[in-house]
Design a protein around this motif. Structure first.
Motif, PDB file in Angstrom:
ATOM      1  N   ARG A   1      36.715  49.560  41.737  1.00 37.19           N
ATOM      2  CA  ARG A   1      37.247  49.693  43.084  1.00 37.19           C
ATOM      3  C   ARG A   1      36.314  49.062  44.115  1.00 37.19           C
ATOM      4  NH1 ARG A   1      38.185  55.724  44.322  1.00 37.19           N
ATOM      5  NH2 ARG A   1      36.199  55.854  43.188  1.00 37.19           N
ATOM      6  N   PHE A   2      36.891  48.615  45.213  1.00 35.54           N
ATOM      7  CA  PHE A   2      36.119  48.081  46.338  1.00 35.54           C
ATOM      8  C   PHE A   2      36.938  48.276  47.604  1.00 35.54           C
ATOM      9  CE2 PHE A   2      38.774  44.627  44.846  1.00 35.54           C
ATOM     10  CZ  PHE A   2      39.253  44.047  46.011  1.00 35.54           C
ATOM     11  N   GLU A   3      36.322  47.963  48.732  1.00 38.13           N
ATOM     12  CA  GLU A   3      37.004  48.115  50.011  1.00 38.13           C
ATOM     13  C   GLU A   3      36.505  47.033  50.961  1.00 38.13           C
ATOM     14  OE1 GLU A   3      38.251  52.108  52.007  1.00 38.13           O
ATOM     15  OE2 GLU A   3      36.293  51.551  52.847  1.00 38.13           O
ATOM     16  N   LEU A   4      37.416  46.192  51.409  1.00 29.35           N
ATOM     17  CA  LEU A   4      37.077  45.154  52.382  1.00 29.35           C
ATOM     18  C   LEU A   4      37.400  45.653  53.779  1.00 29.35           C
ATOM     19  CD1 LEU A   4      38.365  41.802  50.792  1.00 29.35           C
ATOM     20  CD2 LEU A   4      35.994  42.484  51.165  1.00 29.35           C
ATOM     21  N   LEU A   5      36.482  45.432  54.723  1.00 31.81           N
ATOM     22  CA  LEU A   5      36.724  45.741  56.125  1.00 31.81           C
ATOM     23  C   LEU A   5      37.130  44.448  56.822  1.00 31.81           C
ATOM     24  CD1 LEU A   5      33.761  48.175  56.860  1.00 31.81           C
ATOM     25  CD2 LEU A   5      36.119  48.703  56.224  1.00 31.81           C
TER      26      LEU A   5
ATOM     27  N   ALA B   1      29.767  51.725  58.817  1.00 29.37           N
ATOM     28  CA  ALA B   1      30.108  51.528  60.217  1.00 29.37           C
ATOM     29  C   ALA B   1      31.347  50.668  60.318  1.00 29.37           C
ATOM     30  CB  ALA B   1      28.944  50.848  60.943  1.00 29.37           C
ATOM     31  N   PRO B   2      32.353  51.057  61.133  1.00 28.80           N
ATOM     32  CA  PRO B   2      33.626  50.347  61.136  1.00 28.80           C
ATOM     33  C   PRO B   2      33.596  49.007  61.827  1.00 28.80           C
ATOM     34  CG  PRO B   2      33.661  52.112  62.735  1.00 28.80           C
ATOM     35  CD  PRO B   2      32.371  52.238  61.974  1.00 28.80           C
ATOM     36  N   LEU B   3      32.659  48.788  62.746  1.00 29.82           N
ATOM     37  CA  LEU B   3      32.665  47.549  63.509  1.00 29.82           C
ATOM     38  C   LEU B   3      31.557  46.622  63.036  1.00 29.82           C
ATOM     39  CD1 LEU B   3      33.416  48.864  67.108  1.00 29.82           C
ATOM     40  CD2 LEU B   3      34.984  47.862  65.472  1.00 29.82           C
ATOM     41  N   ILE B   4      31.522  46.339  61.758  1.00 31.17           N
ATOM     42  CA  ILE B   4      30.424  45.555  61.208  1.00 31.17           C
ATOM     43  C   ILE B   4      30.443  44.123  61.678  1.00 31.17           C
ATOM     44  CG2 ILE B   4      30.210  46.977  59.149  1.00 31.17           C
ATOM     45  CD1 ILE B   4      31.746  44.782  57.673  1.00 31.17           C
ATOM     46  N   ASN B   5      31.607  43.583  62.034  1.00 29.72           N
ATOM     47  CA  ASN B   5      31.658  42.186  62.408  1.00 29.72           C
ATOM     48  C   ASN B   5      31.384  41.983  63.880  1.00 29.72           C
ATOM     49  OD1 ASN B   5      34.153  43.303  63.262  1.00 29.72           O
ATOM     50  ND2 ASN B   5      35.012  41.242  63.399  1.00 29.72           N
ATOM     51  N   GLU B   6      31.257  43.067  64.667  1.00 27.21           N
ATOM     52  CA  GLU B   6      30.966  43.022  66.076  1.00 27.21           C
ATOM     53  C   GLU B   6      31.958  42.143  66.820  1.00 27.21           C
ATOM     54  OE1 GLU B   6      26.941  41.826  66.494  1.00 27.21           O
ATOM     55  OE2 GLU B   6      26.153  43.580  65.459  1.00 27.21           O
ATOM     56  N   GLY B   7      33.140  41.994  66.300  1.00 17.47           N
ATOM     57  CA  GLY B   7      34.112  41.137  66.966  1.00 17.47           C
ATOM     58  C   GLY B   7      35.399  41.853  67.298  1.00 17.47           C
ATOM     59  N   GLY B   8      35.444  43.145  67.174  1.00 14.16           N
ATOM     60  CA  GLY B   8      36.655  43.876  67.486  1.00 14.16           C
ATOM     61  C   GLY B   8      36.988  44.881  66.403  1.00 14.16           C
ATOM     62  N   PRO B   9      38.133  45.532  66.529  1.00 20.63           N
ATOM     63  CA  PRO B   9      38.508  46.569  65.564  1.00 20.63           C
ATOM     64  C   PRO B   9      38.730  45.992  64.171  1.00 20.63           C
ATOM     65  CG  PRO B   9      39.874  46.658  67.542  1.00 20.63           C
ATOM     66  CD  PRO B   9      39.101  45.394  67.607  1.00 20.63           C
ATOM     67  N   VAL B  10      38.390  46.767  63.169  1.00 23.30           N
ATOM     68  CA  VAL B  10      38.625  46.385  61.782  1.00 23.30           C
ATOM     69  C   VAL B  10      39.338  47.533  61.085  1.00 23.30           C
ATOM     70  CG1 VAL B  10      36.565  44.929  61.677  1.00 23.30           C
ATOM     71  CG2 VAL B  10      36.424  47.305  60.974  1.00 23.30           C
ATOM     72  N   PHE B  11      39.968  47.233  59.961  1.00 20.01           N
ATOM     73  CA  PHE B  11      40.543  48.299  59.155  1.00 20.01           C
ATOM     74  C   PHE B  11      40.243  48.032  57.690  1.00 20.01           C
ATOM     75  CE2 PHE B  11      43.820  45.098  59.454  1.00 20.01           C
ATOM     76  CZ  PHE B  11      44.475  45.116  58.239  1.00 20.01           C
ATOM     77  N   ALA B  12      40.187  49.093  56.931  1.00 22.53           N
ATOM     78  CA  ALA B  12      39.786  49.009  55.532  1.00 22.53           C
ATOM     79  C   ALA B  12      40.969  48.640  54.657  1.00 22.53           C
ATOM     80  CB  ALA B  12      39.192  50.335  55.072  1.00 22.53           C
ATOM     81  N   VAL B  13      40.741  47.684  53.759  1.00 15.46           N
ATOM     82  CA  VAL B  13      41.754  47.285  52.780  1.00 15.46           C
ATOM     83  C   VAL B  13      41.186  47.597  51.402  1.00 15.46           C
ATOM     84  CG1 VAL B  13      43.206  45.426  51.897  1.00 15.46           C
ATOM     85  CG2 VAL B  13      42.507  45.422  54.307  1.00 15.46           C
ATOM     86  N   PRO B  14      41.676  48.643  50.734  1.00 16.85           N
ATOM     87  CA  PRO B  14      41.143  49.007  49.421  1.00 16.85           C
ATOM     88  C   PRO B  14      41.632  48.042  48.345  1.00 16.85           C
ATOM     89  CG  PRO B  14      42.963  50.448  49.985  1.00 16.85           C
ATOM     90  CD  PRO B  14      42.732  49.570  51.187  1.00 16.85           C
ATOM     91  N   GLY B  15      40.870  47.949  47.289  1.00 18.03           N
ATOM     92  CA  GLY B  15      41.270  47.065  46.197  1.00 18.03           C
ATOM     93  C   GLY B  15      40.648  47.480  44.876  1.00 18.03           C
ATOM     94  N   ARG B  16      41.017  46.706  43.848  1.00 20.15           N
ATOM     95  CA  ARG B  16      40.525  47.001  42.499  1.00 20.15           C
ATOM     96  C   ARG B  16      40.429  45.692  41.723  1.00 20.15           C
ATOM     97  NH1 ARG B  16      43.237  49.008  37.460  1.00 20.15           N
ATOM     98  NH2 ARG B  16      45.154  48.420  38.532  1.00 20.15           N
TER      99      ARG B  16
ATOM    100  N   ILE C   1      34.758  33.280  54.606  1.00 20.33           N
ATOM    101  CA  ILE C   1      35.224  33.732  55.906  1.00 20.33           C
ATOM    102  C   ILE C   1      34.177  34.691  56.448  1.00 20.33           C
ATOM    103  CG2 ILE C   1      37.037  34.985  57.141  1.00 20.33           C
ATOM    104  CD1 ILE C   1      39.010  33.992  55.060  1.00 20.33           C
ATOM    105  N   ALA C   2      33.439  34.252  57.470  1.00 20.85           N
ATOM    106  CA  ALA C   2      32.277  34.999  57.948  1.00 20.85           C
ATOM    107  C   ALA C   2      32.642  36.336  58.573  1.00 20.85           C
ATOM    108  CB  ALA C   2      31.496  34.148  58.953  1.00 20.85           C
ATOM    109  N   SER C   3      33.844  36.470  59.104  1.00 17.44           N
ATOM    110  CA  SER C   3      34.225  37.704  59.794  1.00 17.44           C
ATOM    111  C   SER C   3      34.506  38.859  58.829  1.00 17.44           C
ATOM    112  CB  SER C   3      35.459  37.461  60.672  1.00 17.44           C
ATOM    113  OG  SER C   3      36.551  37.008  59.893  1.00 17.44           O
ATOM    114  N   VAL C   4      34.596  38.570  57.522  1.00 17.90           N
ATOM    115  CA  VAL C   4      34.821  39.607  56.508  1.00 17.90           C
ATOM    116  C   VAL C   4      33.602  39.619  55.586  1.00 17.90           C
ATOM    117  CG1 VAL C   4      36.337  40.487  54.699  1.00 17.90           C
ATOM    118  CG2 VAL C   4      37.299  39.184  56.608  1.00 17.90           C
ATOM    119  N   ARG C   5      32.825  40.666  55.676  1.00 14.85           N
ATOM    120  CA  ARG C   5      31.621  40.727  54.853  1.00 14.85           C
ATOM    121  C   ARG C   5      31.968  41.081  53.403  1.00 14.85           C
ATOM    122  NH1 ARG C   5      26.851  43.545  58.464  1.00 14.85           N
ATOM    123  NH2 ARG C   5      26.912  42.061  60.194  1.00 14.85           N
TER     124      ARG C   5
END
Length: 276
Positions: A131-135, A77-92, A118-122
């Motif tokens: 690989r991973f992806e931070l929202l 779900a894209p709005l996991i932080n319930e605080g507004g729009p989020v976007f995915a940042v891929p990483g490795r 930082i609580a707003s980033v799960r």
């Protein structure tokens, strides 16, 4: 005979009156019933309903601009932080050569420079290939993407500086870990570091170090130490490469030129002298 004639005339008059009064009754009576019907409907259901668009305005409940579209099966779900729009940042995560665990057991979290989460980033789970992806919420400032694992009796922390932007990709490896350890040292000395401002020069240094030193050499560097130990490890790796060593020193000069953080004013002890 006269009585019968009068009776017949009376009946004829009555029939005439009924014929004349019937249309009048038919015109007046239904109107009266209609008015009563409207009155009953109005008393039960209130004012006539408005259109669908108008009914969603200021009615005291939630208003949706559009019907939500269900996420595809297996999607996050894209709005996991319930605080507004989020976007995915891929990483490795590029783990050191001596890592003996399972990458899938690791998580990547967002931290402040001092280590606070930082609580707003799960936290994001790491896949078997690293690989991973931070929202990340839009507008979030630069932070440290961090993963931690235990190796023998040591706890190893790997980090990378991240400034969330469209198209950004995160690489957490030994190179980023050693460079960000220098940021940690500066912070521990009390310097005020603006990570958003320092991001470009830091990323440029990390990129040059990766290009100038083989990956296999970076992966052999021991990361089991504090910021001071890791900073010394960076100096040791670059000591035989004067050009890279000069770049590290110039970058450190920028760090050391940052102002000191204001000291927090502690509250006076009860019964003690009050500040003037």
């Amino acid at each position: 005979m006269s009585r019968d004639r009068n009776s017949l005339q009376g009946r004829l008059c009555l029939m005439a009156l009924l014929c004349l009064g019937g249309p009048l009754f038919a015109c007046v009576q239904p109107a009266s019933l209609s008015e009563q019907g409207v009155g009953r409907v109005g008393s039960l259901s209130g004012p006539p309903r408005r259109g669908v668009e108008a009914s969603l305005i200021n009615e005291g409940g939630p208003v949706f601009a559009e019907v939500p579209v269900p996420a595809p099966t297996g999607a996050v779900a894209p709005l996991i932080n319930e605080g507004g729009p989020v976007f995915a940042v891929p990483g490795r995560v590029v783990l050191p050569a001596y890592f003996r665990g399972r990458p899938a057991d690791l998580n990547v979290s967002a931290e402040q420079l001092g280590g606070a989460k930082i609580a707003s980033v799960r936290p994001a789970s790491v896949q078997s290939d690293g690989r991973f992806e931070l929202l990340v919420p839009r507008g979030e400032g630069a932070f440290m993407a961090t993963t931690v694992f235990a190796q023998d009796e040591y706890l190893i922390r790997m980090r990378s500086l991240v400034k969330p932007e469209e198209g950004q990709r995160i690489t957490i490896d030994s190179t980023s870990t050693l460079v960000t350890a220098k940021l940690g040292q500066a912070y521990q000395r009390g310097l005020s570091l603006n990570l958003d401002t320092l991001n470009d020069s830091t990323q440029a240094l990390i990129s040059n170090l990766r290009a100038g030193i083989p990956a296999a050499e970076w992966q052999r560097v021991q990361l089991d130490g504090d910021n001071l130990h890791l900073g010394r490890a960076l100096n040791a790796v670059t000591s035989l490469r004067p050009e890279l060593q000069t770049q590290v020193e110039a970058w450190e000069d920028v760090l050391n030129s940052q102002p000191m953080r204001p000291k927090a004013v502690s509250a006076p002890e009860p019964g003690g002298p009050q500040p003037k």
